[in-house]
Scaffold this active site. Structure first.
Site, PDB file in Angstrom:
ATOM      1  N   HIS A   1      29.996  36.400 -12.918  1.00  0.00           N
ATOM      2  CA  HIS A   1      30.632  37.332 -11.966  1.00  0.00           C
ATOM      3  C   HIS A   1      32.052  37.734 -12.376  1.00  0.00           C
ATOM      4  O   HIS A   1      33.016  37.579 -11.642  1.00  0.00           O
ATOM      5  CB  HIS A   1      30.524  36.868 -10.517  1.00  0.00           C
ATOM      6  CG  HIS A   1      31.106  35.513 -10.161  1.00  0.00           C
ATOM      7  ND1 HIS A   1      32.342  35.099 -10.552  1.00  0.00           N
ATOM      8  CD2 HIS A   1      30.600  34.515  -9.396  1.00  0.00           C
ATOM      9  CE1 HIS A   1      32.590  33.907 -10.057  1.00  0.00           C
ATOM     10  NE2 HIS A   1      31.539  33.518  -9.366  1.00  0.00           N
TER      11      HIS A   1
ATOM     12  N   HIS B   1      28.431  22.368  -2.036  1.00  0.00           N
ATOM     13  CA  HIS B   1      28.981  23.737  -2.095  1.00  0.00           C
ATOM     14  C   HIS B   1      27.844  24.741  -1.956  1.00  0.00           C
ATOM     15  O   HIS B   1      26.804  24.613  -2.609  1.00  0.00           O
ATOM     16  CB  HIS B   1      29.689  23.888  -3.448  1.00  0.00           C
ATOM     17  CG  HIS B   1      30.361  25.197  -3.686  1.00  0.00           C
ATOM     18  ND1 HIS B   1      30.800  26.027  -2.685  1.00  0.00           N
ATOM     19  CD2 HIS B   1      30.693  25.820  -4.851  1.00  0.00           C
ATOM     20  CE1 HIS B   1      31.358  27.099  -3.211  1.00  0.00           C
ATOM     21  NE2 HIS B   1      31.297  26.999  -4.526  1.00  0.00           N
TER      22      HIS B   1
ATOM     23  N   GLU C   1      27.809  28.002  -2.799  1.00  0.00           N
ATOM     24  CA  GLU C   1      27.655  29.081  -3.782  1.00  0.00           C
ATOM     25  C   GLU C   1      26.365  28.868  -4.587  1.00  0.00           C
ATOM     26  O   GLU C   1      25.993  27.742  -4.923  1.00  0.00           O
ATOM     27  CB  GLU C   1      28.888  29.167  -4.702  1.00  0.00           C
ATOM     28  CG  GLU C   1      28.915  30.484  -5.465  1.00  0.00           C
ATOM     29  CD  GLU C   1      30.251  30.787  -6.143  1.00  0.00           C
ATOM     30  OE1 GLU C   1      31.138  29.915  -6.185  1.00  0.00           O
ATOM     31  OE2 GLU C   1      30.392  31.924  -6.641  1.00  0.00           O
TER      32      GLU C   1
ATOM     33  N   ASP D   1      25.194  29.130  -7.504  1.00  0.00           N
ATOM     34  CA  ASP D   1      25.007  28.424  -8.774  1.00  0.00           C
ATOM     35  C   ASP D   1      24.743  26.930  -8.533  1.00  0.00           C
ATOM     36  O   ASP D   1      24.285  26.234  -9.439  1.00  0.00           O
ATOM     37  CB  ASP D   1      26.195  28.624  -9.734  1.00  0.00           C
ATOM     38  CG  ASP D   1      27.550  28.429  -9.091  1.00  0.00           C
ATOM     39  OD1 ASP D   1      27.669  28.573  -7.865  1.00  0.00           O
ATOM     40  OD2 ASP D   1      28.515  28.135  -9.823  1.00  0.00           O
TER      41      ASP D   1
ATOM     42  N   HIS E   1      36.710  26.180  -4.057  1.00  0.00           N
ATOM     43  CA  HIS E   1      37.361  27.453  -3.846  1.00  0.00           C
ATOM     44  C   HIS E   1      36.701  28.287  -2.754  1.00  0.00           C
ATOM     45  O   HIS E   1      37.044  29.470  -2.593  1.00  0.00           O
ATOM     46  CB  HIS E   1      37.380  28.220  -5.170  1.00  0.00           C
ATOM     47  CG  HIS E   1      35.967  28.560  -5.640  1.00  0.00           C
ATOM     48  ND1 HIS E   1      35.614  29.838  -5.977  1.00  0.00           N
ATOM     49  CD2 HIS E   1      34.849  27.822  -5.771  1.00  0.00           C
ATOM     50  CE1 HIS E   1      34.330  29.856  -6.332  1.00  0.00           C
ATOM     51  NE2 HIS E   1      33.845  28.650  -6.208  1.00  0.00           N
TER      52      HIS E   1
ATOM     53  N   ASP F   1      32.745  22.054  -8.138  1.00  0.00           N
ATOM     54  CA  ASP F   1      33.470  23.010  -8.988  1.00  0.00           C
ATOM     55  C   ASP F   1      34.751  22.414  -9.587  1.00  0.00           C
ATOM     56  O   ASP F   1      35.141  22.778 -10.709  1.00  0.00           O
ATOM     57  CB  ASP F   1      33.846  24.258  -8.179  1.00  0.00           C
ATOM     58  CG  ASP F   1      32.723  25.284  -8.125  1.00  0.00           C
ATOM     59  OD1 ASP F   1      31.881  25.301  -9.043  1.00  0.00           O
ATOM     60  OD2 ASP F   1      32.687  26.071  -7.168  1.00  0.00           O
TER      61      ASP F   1
ATOM     62  N   TYR G   1      39.051  27.657 -16.776  1.00  0.00           N
ATOM     63  CA  TYR G   1      38.311  27.531 -15.512  1.00  0.00           C
ATOM     64  C   TYR G   1      39.293  27.396 -14.348  1.00  0.00           C
ATOM     65  O   TYR G   1      39.170  28.070 -13.322  1.00  0.00           O
ATOM     66  CB  TYR G   1      37.394  26.305 -15.604  1.00  0.00           C
ATOM     67  CG  TYR G   1      36.485  26.127 -14.423  1.00  0.00           C
ATOM     68  CD1 TYR G   1      35.202  26.652 -14.431  1.00  0.00           C
ATOM     69  CD2 TYR G   1      36.906  25.431 -13.305  1.00  0.00           C
ATOM     70  CE1 TYR G   1      34.367  26.485 -13.346  1.00  0.00           C
ATOM     71  CE2 TYR G   1      36.083  25.262 -12.220  1.00  0.00           C
ATOM     72  CZ  TYR G   1      34.808  25.783 -12.246  1.00  0.00           C
ATOM     73  OH  TYR G   1      33.989  25.627 -11.157  1.00  0.00           O
TER      74      TYR G   1
ATOM     75  N   HIS H   1      29.945  21.852 -13.372  1.00  0.00           N
ATOM     76  CA  HIS H   1      29.940  22.743 -14.542  1.00  0.00           C
ATOM     77  C   HIS H   1      30.522  21.951 -15.713  1.00  0.00           C
ATOM     78  O   HIS H   1      31.558  21.290 -15.575  1.00  0.00           O
ATOM     79  CB  HIS H   1      30.832  23.975 -14.332  1.00  0.00           C
ATOM     80  CG  HIS H   1      30.341  24.934 -13.300  1.00  0.00           C
ATOM     81  ND1 HIS H   1      29.191  25.685 -13.463  1.00  0.00           N
ATOM     82  CD2 HIS H   1      30.845  25.280 -12.092  1.00  0.00           C
ATOM     83  CE1 HIS H   1      29.023  26.452 -12.391  1.00  0.00           C
ATOM     84  NE2 HIS H   1      30.007  26.221 -11.542  1.00  0.00           N
TER      85      HIS H   1
END
Ligand code: FEO
Length: 388
Positions: A24, A78, A80, A82, A144, A163, A191, A222
């Site tokens: 993104h 989280h 999100e 991913d 975040h 994250d 990152y 990640h």
């Protein structure tokens, strides 16, 4: 696919996204990975999942240890996608598994994405016993997204950080001491700059909570797992989140007929001549997310654009829009550029630098058409005069 043993009974069962090059808007030249972790205890527990297209890869790694149907508990740190994208696949295989997430933001987010699946809410300090081990939840809101939390296992001294402490870094290796350390830190810095920098205050707040934990392993969602360089990454996050830039300078520009570029190179020479570490980025050939790591640690930022149809070059406008969102603040900045007749771009760039929260440390540099040798000499002197 093989699971990767992190400690006795704890496995990385995530997926590697070797070929993603745009996450993104973040340029991921080294790909990325999605970390999910399986804990084999009285209650089989999965911490986070992976991006939806990688659900089968994750299930295959889980199957290397046990049938996925045996999972009793899923922790969603989280929302999100991913990290939550494979939740429906897990839900299908384990319809009776309990899914824990933060309240209220995690519950709200997962429900919006996947419908009401009877998610179980957890708040700060809540714990779940899974047998020999306990999982304790620490909310890290706005690191975040509002729903972010981390999960800590005190018996194993592992922080499942989602994250935080991640890197977009696809590798066959799984641990920090197996990788090229400078490359690993370069990716961790990139990152942090692109994903977390704008939430420095929240990082500092999270620190107050997390600093009391005894941590042997940080298992992010990640990149690689930290087990030998915990001190290095914690010190780096402390430095980066302090938002105290060093002495460096970054010059970012686009140019049409090389005049703005001549100014940019003169500014670069002025910093270099004063032994200030300086980096020069032409936006035609550099992705904005690759510039951010230098912004993170630089004191001076100079942005240049010629005027195109009364505006900044679109590349410069996009860079400044991105930078404003990351909100580094606390920097010295100025704008420059060549123009033909109206020359609005330089003032527009300066306004955006001000909107970034930077202090404008020098009058904007406006050069009509091509800078002369005298003008370049004057620019060189003026830039040297602002260096403190
Ligand atoms: Fe890696 Fe905020 O997701």
């Amino acid at each position: 696919m093989n699971a990767v043993k992190v400690k006795e009974g704890i496995y990385w069962v995530g997926a590697i996204d070797w070929n993603i090059r745009n996450f993104h808007g973040y340029s991921t030249e080294r790909g990325t990975s999605y970390g999910a972790y399986l804990i084999v205890d009285e209650k089989i527990t999965l911490i986070d999942t992976v991006k939806a297209p990688f659900a089968e890869e994750m299930l295959s790694r889980i199957s290397d240890i046990l049938p996925p149907e045996k999972i009793d508990i899923v922790i969603s740190n989280h929302v999100e996608m991913d990290h939550s994208g494979a939740l429906p696949a897990i839900r299908k295989r384990c319809p009776n598994a309990s899914i824990y997430t933060s309240s209220p933001a995690g519950i709200k987010g997962l429900t919006a994405h996947y419908g009401d699946n009877g998610y179980l809410p957890v708040k700060s300090g809540d714990s779940v016993s899974i047998g020999k081990r306990t999982l304790t939840f620490v909310p890290t809101p706005m690191l975040h997204w509002p729903d972010n939390m981390v999960t800590y296992c005190p018996e194993e001294k592992i922080l499942f950080s989602n994250d935080a402490f991640g890197q977009h870094y696809a590798a066959a290796e799984h641990f920090d001491d197996e990788a090229d350390f400078p490359v690993l830190m370069e990716e961790a810095k990139k990152y942090y700059g692109n994903i977390i920098m704008c939430f420095g205050r929240q990082v500092q707040n999270a620190w107050k909570t997390l600093s009391g934990l005894d941590i042997d392993i940080i298992a992010p969602s990640h990149g690689l797992i930290w087990r030998s360089h915990i001190k290095d990454i914690l010190e780096a996050y402390t430095l980066w989140s302090s938002n105290e830039p060093s002495t460096g300078a970054v010059i970012v520009y686009d140019s049409m007929w090389n005049s703005t570029e001549k100014i940019a190179k003169t500014i670069c020479g002025a910093f270099a001549d004063k032994n200030i570490p300086v980096r020069l980025y032409d936006l035609k050939t550099n992705h904005i997310s690759n510039i951010v790591p230098d912004i993170l640690t630089s004191k001076y930022i100079a942005v240049g654009s010629p005027t195109l149809n009364n505006q900044m070059m679109p590349s410069v406008a996009a860079f400044l829009c991105y930078l404003k969102g990351l909100s580094p603040k606390n920097r010295e900045a100025f704008a420059f550029g060549s123009y033909g007749w109206s020359g609005q771009s330089i003032e527009l760039a300066e306004k955006e630098l001000e909107a970034c929260g930077f202090h404008i440390c020098m009058d904007r540099i406006r050069i009509n058409y091509i800078p002369s040798e005298e003008q370049l000499h004057e620019i060189f002197e003026n830039v040297q005069n602002i260096i403190s």
